[in-house]
Motif scaffolding. Structure first.
Motif, PDB file in Angstrom:
ATOM      1  N   GLY A   1       6.439 -92.579 -23.928  1.00 25.15           N
ATOM      2  CA  GLY A   1       6.783 -92.754 -25.348  1.00 25.15           C
ATOM      3  C   GLY A   1       5.614 -92.389 -26.250  1.00 25.15           C
ATOM      4  N   GLN A   2       4.428 -92.806 -25.855  1.00 27.42           N
ATOM      5  CA  GLN A   2       3.252 -92.497 -26.679  1.00 27.42           C
ATOM      6  C   GLN A   2       2.934 -91.008 -26.636  1.00 27.42           C
ATOM      7  OE1 GLN A   2       0.195 -95.189 -25.283  1.00 27.42           O
ATOM      8  NE2 GLN A   2       1.007 -96.877 -26.498  1.00 27.42           N
ATOM      9  N   ALA A   3       3.124 -90.391 -25.468  1.00 27.29           N
ATOM     10  CA  ALA A   3       2.862 -88.949 -25.344  1.00 27.29           C
ATOM     11  C   ALA A   3       3.881 -88.154 -26.157  1.00 27.29           C
ATOM     12  CB  ALA A   3       2.910 -88.530 -23.875  1.00 27.29           C
ATOM     13  N   LEU A   4       5.127 -88.603 -26.113  1.00 27.75           N
ATOM     14  CA  LEU A   4       6.178 -87.925 -26.888  1.00 27.75           C
ATOM     15  C   LEU A   4       5.814 -87.938 -28.375  1.00 27.75           C
ATOM     16  CD1 LEU A   4       9.977 -88.204 -26.489  1.00 27.75           C
ATOM     17  CD2 LEU A   4       8.988 -89.155 -28.564  1.00 27.75           C
ATOM     18  N   ALA A   5       5.370 -89.092 -28.855  1.00 32.59           N
ATOM     19  CA  ALA A   5       4.991 -89.186 -30.272  1.00 32.59           C
ATOM     20  C   ALA A   5       3.803 -88.278 -30.571  1.00 32.59           C
ATOM     21  CB  ALA A   5       4.667 -90.643 -30.619  1.00 32.59           C
ATOM     22  N   ALA A   6       2.834 -88.239 -29.650  1.00 33.45           N
ATOM     23  CA  ALA A   6       1.651 -87.408 -29.875  1.00 33.45           C
ATOM     24  C   ALA A   6       2.008 -85.927 -29.883  1.00 33.45           C
ATOM     25  CB  ALA A   6       0.602 -87.690 -28.788  1.00 33.45           C
ATOM     26  N   LEU A   7       2.888 -85.524 -28.959  1.00 30.32           N
ATOM     27  CA  LEU A   7       3.290 -84.120 -28.910  1.00 30.32           C
ATOM     28  C   LEU A   7       4.045 -83.739 -30.182  1.00 30.32           C
ATOM     29  CD1 LEU A   7       4.497 -83.873 -25.210  1.00 30.32           C
ATOM     30  CD2 LEU A   7       2.587 -82.584 -26.201  1.00 30.32           C
ATOM     31  N   ARG A   8       4.947 -84.612 -30.614  1.00 33.20           N
ATOM     32  CA  ARG A   8       5.714 -84.314 -31.829  1.00 33.20           C
ATOM     33  C   ARG A   8       4.804 -84.234 -33.043  1.00 33.20           C
ATOM     34  NH1 ARG A   8      10.923 -87.862 -30.728  1.00 33.20           N
ATOM     35  NH2 ARG A   8      12.040 -86.327 -29.452  1.00 33.20           N
ATOM     36  N   ALA A   9       3.822 -85.140 -33.107  1.00 30.90           N
ATOM     37  CA  ALA A   9       2.890 -85.118 -34.238  1.00 30.90           C
ATOM     38  C   ALA A   9       2.135 -83.797 -34.270  1.00 30.90           C
ATOM     39  CB  ALA A   9       1.922 -86.292 -34.141  1.00 30.90           C
ATOM     40  N   GLY A  10       1.945 -83.193 -33.071  1.00 29.75           N
ATOM     41  CA  GLY A  10       1.255 -81.908 -32.997  1.00 29.75           C
ATOM     42  C   GLY A  10       2.194 -80.730 -33.172  1.00 29.75           C
ATOM     43  N   GLY A  11       3.464 -80.980 -33.455  1.00 27.08           N
ATOM     44  CA  GLY A  11       4.379 -79.874 -33.757  1.00 27.08           C
ATOM     45  C   GLY A  11       5.287 -79.451 -32.620  1.00 27.08           C
ATOM     46  N   ALA A  12       5.276 -80.175 -31.489  1.00 33.23           N
ATOM     47  CA  ALA A  12       6.136 -79.774 -30.367  1.00 33.23           C
ATOM     48  C   ALA A  12       7.604 -79.844 -30.791  1.00 33.23           C
ATOM     49  CB  ALA A  12       5.895 -80.686 -29.172  1.00 33.23           C
ATOM     50  N   ARG A  13       8.362 -78.842 -30.370  1.00 34.04           N
ATOM     51  CA  ARG A  13       9.769 -78.753 -30.794  1.00 34.04           C
ATOM     52  C   ARG A  13      10.692 -79.572 -29.912  1.00 34.04           C
ATOM     53  NH1 ARG A  13       7.679 -73.648 -31.017  1.00 34.04           N
ATOM     54  NH2 ARG A  13       8.365 -73.236 -28.905  1.00 34.04           N
ATOM     55  N   SER A  14      10.459 -79.560 -28.615  1.00 36.50           N
ATOM     56  CA  SER A  14      11.417 -80.173 -27.710  1.00 36.50           C
ATOM     57  C   SER A  14      10.678 -80.964 -26.639  1.00 36.50           C
ATOM     58  CB  SER A  14      12.270 -79.059 -27.078  1.00 36.50           C
ATOM     59  OG  SER A  14      13.266 -79.618 -26.265  1.00 36.50           O
ATOM     60  N   VAL A  15      10.925 -82.275 -26.592  1.00 36.84           N
ATOM     61  CA  VAL A  15      10.207 -83.147 -25.657  1.00 36.84           C
ATOM     62  C   VAL A  15      11.200 -84.048 -24.928  1.00 36.84           C
ATOM     63  CG1 VAL A  15       8.308 -84.777 -25.361  1.00 36.84           C
ATOM     64  CG2 VAL A  15       8.317 -83.252 -27.355  1.00 36.84           C
ATOM     65  N   GLY A  16      11.066 -84.132 -23.628  1.00 40.16           N
ATOM     66  CA  GLY A  16      11.918 -85.011 -22.826  1.00 40.16           C
ATOM     67  C   GLY A  16      11.151 -85.609 -21.668  1.00 40.16           C
ATOM     68  N   ILE A  17      11.877 -86.263 -20.800  1.00 38.36           N
ATOM     69  CA  ILE A  17      11.303 -86.866 -19.589  1.00 38.36           C
ATOM     70  C   ILE A  17      12.225 -86.485 -18.436  1.00 38.36           C
ATOM     71  CG2 ILE A  17      12.584 -89.042 -19.936  1.00 38.36           C
ATOM     72  CD1 ILE A  17      10.180 -90.544 -18.720  1.00 38.36           C
ATOM     73  N   THR A  18      11.686 -86.411 -17.235  1.00 36.12           N
ATOM     74  CA  THR A  18      12.512 -86.115 -16.061  1.00 36.12           C
ATOM     75  C   THR A  18      12.599 -87.335 -15.147  1.00 36.12           C
ATOM     76  OG1 THR A  18      12.334 -83.698 -15.957  1.00 36.12           O
ATOM     77  CG2 THR A  18      12.473 -84.859 -13.865  1.00 36.12           C
ATOM     78  N   LEU A  19      13.844 -87.709 -14.823  1.00 38.44           N
ATOM     79  CA  LEU A  19      14.092 -88.814 -13.893  1.00 38.44           C
ATOM     80  C   LEU A  19      14.743 -88.280 -12.627  1.00 38.44           C
ATOM     81  CD1 LEU A  19      15.689 -91.398 -16.374  1.00 38.44           C
ATOM     82  CD2 LEU A  19      13.262 -91.190 -15.725  1.00 38.44           C
ATOM     83  N   ASN A  20      14.376 -88.863 -11.488  1.00 36.35           N
ATOM     84  CA  ASN A  20      15.157 -88.594 -10.272  1.00 36.35           C
ATOM     85  C   ASN A  20      16.244 -89.660 -10.224  1.00 36.35           C
ATOM     86  OD1 ASN A  20      12.785 -90.331  -9.725  1.00 36.35           O
ATOM     87  ND2 ASN A  20      13.664 -90.551  -7.681  1.00 36.35           N
ATOM     88  N   LEU A  21      17.484 -89.236 -10.345  1.00 36.98           N
ATOM     89  CA  LEU A  21      18.596 -90.180 -10.408  1.00 36.98           C
ATOM     90  C   LEU A  21      19.427 -90.059  -9.140  1.00 36.98           C
ATOM     91  CD1 LEU A  21      19.577 -89.726 -14.147  1.00 36.98           C
ATOM     92  CD2 LEU A  21      18.202 -91.545 -13.130  1.00 36.98           C
ATOM     93  N   VAL A  22      20.040 -91.158  -8.776  1.00 39.12           N
ATOM     94  CA  VAL A  22      20.741 -91.233  -7.497  1.00 39.12           C
ATOM     95  C   VAL A  22      22.141 -91.798  -7.714  1.00 39.12           C
ATOM     96  CG1 VAL A  22      20.601 -92.107  -5.129  1.00 39.12           C
ATOM     97  CG2 VAL A  22      18.504 -91.829  -6.460  1.00 39.12           C
ATOM     98  N   PRO A  23      23.194 -91.011  -7.420  1.00 39.26           N
ATOM     99  CA  PRO A  23      24.525 -91.620  -7.434  1.00 39.26           C
ATOM    100  C   PRO A  23      24.633 -92.567  -6.243  1.00 39.26           C
ATOM    101  CG  PRO A  23      24.667 -89.314  -6.739  1.00 39.26           C
ATOM    102  CD  PRO A  23      23.217 -89.595  -7.014  1.00 39.26           C
ATOM    103  N   VAL A  24      25.051 -93.792  -6.517  1.00 41.92           N
ATOM    104  CA  VAL A  24      25.052 -94.818  -5.469  1.00 41.92           C
ATOM    105  C   VAL A  24      26.483 -95.181  -5.098  1.00 41.92           C
ATOM    106  CG1 VAL A  24      24.280 -97.129  -4.847  1.00 41.92           C
ATOM    107  CG2 VAL A  24      22.909 -95.753  -6.416  1.00 41.92           C
ATOM    108  N   ARG A  25      26.761 -95.207  -3.805  1.00 40.94           N
ATOM    109  CA  ARG A  25      28.088 -95.595  -3.309  1.00 40.94           C
ATOM    110  C   ARG A  25      27.984 -96.804  -2.406  1.00 40.94           C
ATOM    111  NH1 ARG A  25      29.191 -89.631  -3.258  1.00 40.94           N
ATOM    112  NH2 ARG A  25      29.383 -89.407  -5.496  1.00 40.94           N
ATOM    113  N   PRO A  26      28.862 -97.776  -2.572  1.00 41.22           N
ATOM    114  CA  PRO A  26      28.871 -98.907  -1.643  1.00 41.22           C
ATOM    115  C   PRO A  26      29.456 -98.493  -0.297  1.00 41.22           C
ATOM    116  CG  PRO A  26      30.638 -99.131  -3.257  1.00 41.22           C
ATOM    117  CD  PRO A  26      29.887 -97.886  -3.626  1.00 41.22           C
ATOM    118  N   ALA A  27      28.947 -99.084   0.775  1.00 41.93           N
ATOM    119  CA  ALA A  27      29.396 -98.735   2.126  1.00 41.93           C
ATOM    120  C   ALA A  27      30.844 -99.109   2.369  1.00 41.93           C
ATOM    121  CB  ALA A  27      28.489 -99.415   3.160  1.00 41.93           C
ATOM    122  N   SER A  28      31.360-100.080   1.609  1.00 41.72           N
ATOM    123  CA  SER A  28      32.753-100.501   1.780  1.00 41.72           C
ATOM    124  C   SER A  28      33.241-101.110   0.477  1.00 41.72           C
ATOM    125  CB  SER A  28      32.856-101.564   2.883  1.00 41.72           C
ATOM    126  OG  SER A  28      32.432-102.819   2.368  1.00 41.72           O
ATOM    127  N   GLY A  29      34.491-101.531   0.471  1.00 48.20           N
ATOM    128  CA  GLY A  29      35.039-102.198  -0.698  1.00 48.20           C
ATOM    129  C   GLY A  29      34.674-103.682  -0.778  1.00 48.20           C
TER     130      GLY A  29
END
Ligand code: GBH
Length: 463
Positions: A198-226
Motif C-alpha cells: 500500500g505504501q509503495a503504491l502510494a509512492a509510485l502514484r505520487a511519482g506519476g506511475a500510471r498503473s499499479v497493482g499487486i500479484t497474488l497466487n490464488l487457489v480454487p479450493v474444493r472440499p474432498a466430499s460433501g
C-alpha cells in the motif's frame, strides 16, 4: 478468440534468472543466504549464475522480440538497487534495469515491472525482515527510488509478487527464504507485506506511475466430499490461501475467521495499527493473478473416507501452517500432474476468475503467471519438444477465454516462464521455460512451445 488489445506476455524474476550476484555492488539477498545453506535447496542449487541473464540481456531481449510478446514481466532486485536495503540508490544496479526497460521499448515491448519477487536484502532480514514494520517503510522508499529512475518507461507496476509465499512459505512453513517456522511471525509478515504494498503504491502514484497493482497466487479450493467437516476444512484453506490477502486488499479488513484461527499466533495480527487497512485497501489499477493448480482438501479426521473415494494424501501435508489450521491436502489418485506433482486442471482457472469477479469488487485482472514444469526432451534433430506444455497452456488459455466470455475483465496473460530458471527450493531440476537453458554453456534453445505461443500471440487466439 481474445479481445482486441489483449496483452500477451512472458514472465521471469530477478533471482531466478540474473546470476551475477556480486556484480556492480549487489549485496546478498535472503535467497543467496538460504540457497547457500546446506539442505535448503535441491542439490544445493543457487542463483549465483542461474541463466546468466545479467550478462546476456540483449540475447534475451531478442528472444522476447522473436516471441512477439506485447509485454514482458520482470522483477527488480532490491539488493542491486539499495544494497543495504535503504539509503541512496546504487547507480550501477539501477543502470541494468534502465538498459532492460530501454531495450524492451526499443523492441516495442511494454515493461511490466515487479518490485519484489522475494529477494529481500539480507541486511533487512537481519533487522527483522517482513516481521518488522520498518521493512514496509523501507520498501516504499525503494519503490520511490525505482519509480523515479525507470519512470515513464514502465507501463505497469506490480508491487509485491505472491505475498502468501513470502509470508507463509518464508516465515511459517520454512520452505522459502528466510526459512523460519513461526506462524505468528508469518502472519505479521502478511500484514507488513500488504502494508508495504500500500505504501509503495502510494509512492509510485505520487511519482506519476500510471498503473499499479499487486500479484497474488490464488487457489480454487474444493472440499474432498460433501461432508460438513470437509467443507469447513475447505473454508479454512480458502481463508489461508486467498481471503487473508483478498479481503484486506479489496474489502479493507482481515477475514474474521482467519483472525480467530491465528489469534494465538504472536505477534500475528497484533501488529496492525490504526489506519493500516486504509493504506492496504487503496484502489488498485489491476489485480495480478498467478494460477498453477487447484487444491482439494479434507478434514484431517476424514482421510480414510477420502482414500475410499480415490483421494490420496498429497506431499503438501508437510506444510506446517495448513496442518495447524486443520487442513489436509489430497489429490485424485492417478490424476494428470506436472513435474512438480501439481494437478493439471484448467477449469480451476475459470472458476477462480469467475469466483473472484462474483465475490469481490475486483479491478481489471491480468493473469501474471501460468505455466508448468514437464520433462521436456530433445528429439533426434536436436529440437526441444514439450508437447505437454503446449497442451497445458492451450487448456489454460481456453479457460481464460471462457472467463472472459462469462464477463470477467481479464486484460492479459503472462506465461511463466520465458526461460528455464532457478525454481527456488527445487533448484534447476524443474524447467518451466518456453526456452530451454543449457546451464553448462548458457545456450538458449526455444522449445516447441515457444513457436506455438508465438503463433497464438500473432493470431490473438488459439487455432
Ligand atoms: C510462482 O510460485 C512464483 O512466482 C515463481 O517465481 C515460480 O517460479 C513459479 O510460480 C513456479 O513455481 O498447492 O499449497 O502449494 C508459485 C508457487 C505454487 C506456491 C502453487 C503455492 C499453491 C499452494 N506456488 N502453490 S499449494
Amino acid at each position: 478468440m481474445f479481445p482486441p488489445g489483449f496483452v500477451w506476455g512472458a514472465a521471469t524474476a530477478s533471482y531466478q534468472i540474473e546470476g551475477a550476484t556480486r556484480a556492480d555492488g549487489r549485496s546478498p539477498s535472503i535467497w543467496d543466504t538460504f540457497s547457500h545453506t546446506p539442505g535448503r535447496t535441491h542439490n544445493g542449487d543457487n542463483g549465483d549464475v542461474a541463466c546468466d541473464h545479467y550478462r546476456r540481456l540483449d540475447e534475451d531481449l531478442d528472444l522476447l522480440a522473436a516471441l512477439g510478446v506485447g509485454s514482458y514481466r520482470f522483477s527488480v532486485a532490491w539488493p542491486r538497487v539499495q544494497p543495504d536495503g535503504k539509503g541512496p540508490a546504487n547507480p550501477a544496479g539501477l543502470d541494468f534495469y534502465r538498459r532492460l526497460v530501454g531495450g524492451l521499448r526499443d523492441r516495442g515491448i511494454a515493461p511490466t515491472a515487479t518490485l519484489y519477487h522475494w529477494d529481500l536484502p539480507q541486511a533487512l532480514e537481519d533487522a527483522g525482515g517482513w516481521v518488522a514494520r520498518d521493512t514496509a517503510e523501507r520498501f516504499a522508499e525503494y519503490a520511490a527510488v525505482v519509480g523515479e529512475a525507470l519512470g515513464d518507461g514502465v507501463e505497469r507496476w506490480i508491487t509485491v509478487n505472491e505475498p502468501w509465499c513470502s509470508s507463509f512459505h518464508g516465515y511459517g512453513n520454512g520452505l522459502h527464504a528466510p526459512g523460519r517456522t513461526d506462524t505468528g511471525a508469518a502472519v505479521a509478515a502478511v500484514h507488513h507485506l500488504l502494508l508495504g504494498h500500500g505504501q509503495a503504491l502510494a509512492a509510485l502514484r505520487a511519482g506519476g506511475a500510471r498503473s499499479v497493482g499487486i500479484t497474488l497466487n490464488l487457489v480454487p479450493v474444493r472440499p474432498a466430499s460433501g461432508h460438513e467437516a470437509d467443507a469447513a476444512a475447505a473454508r479454512r484453506m480458502d481463508g489461508y490461501a486467498n481471503r487473508m490477502f483478498l479481503d484486506p486488499l479489496l474489502r479493507g479488513r482481515y477475514p474474521s475467521d482467519m483472525a480467530a484461527a491465528f489469534s494465538s499466533a504472536r505477534p500475528g495480527l497484533g501488529v496492525v495499527q490504526p489506519g493500516d487497512l486504509e493504506v492496504i485497501g487503496q484502489p488498485l489499477d489491476f489485480l495480478g493473478v498467478n494460477y498453477y493448480s487447484p487444491a482439494i482438501v479434507a478434514d484431517p479426521s476424514r482421510l480414510d473416507e477420502a482414500r475410499r473415494a480415490g483421494l490420496v494424501p498429497s506431499e503438501r501435508q508437510a506444510e506446517r501452517v495448513a496442518a495447524e489450521l486443520g487442513v489436509a491436502r489430497v489429490v485424485r489418485a492417478g490424476s494428470d500432474r506436472t513435474a512438480m506433482d501439481w494437478e493439471i486442471e484448467p477449469s480451476g482457472l475459470t472458476d477462480l476468475l469467475v469466483g473472484l469477479a462474483r465475490d469481490y469488487p475486483v479491478p481489471p485482472v491480468y493473469v501474471t503467471e501460468n505455466g508448468a514444469a514437464f520433462c521436456d526432451y530433445v528429439d533426434p534433430d536436436g529440437r526441444v519438444q514439450d508437447p505437454a506444455r503446449v497442451e497445458y497452456l492451450d487448456g489454460h488459455l481456453r479457460a481464460v477465454a471462457q472467463a472472459i466470455g462469462e464477463g470477467v475483465e481479464v486484460r492479459g496473460y503472462f506465461c511463466w516462464s520465458l526461460l528455464d530458471n532457478f525454481e527456488w527450493a527445487y533448484g534447476f531440476a524443474k524447467r518451466f521455460g518456453l526456452v530451454w537453458v543449457d546451464y553448462a554453456t548458457g545456450a538458449r534453445i526455444p522449445k516447441s512451445s515457444f513457436s506455438w505461443y508465438r503463433d497464438v500471440i500473432a493470431a490473438n487466439g488459439l487455432a
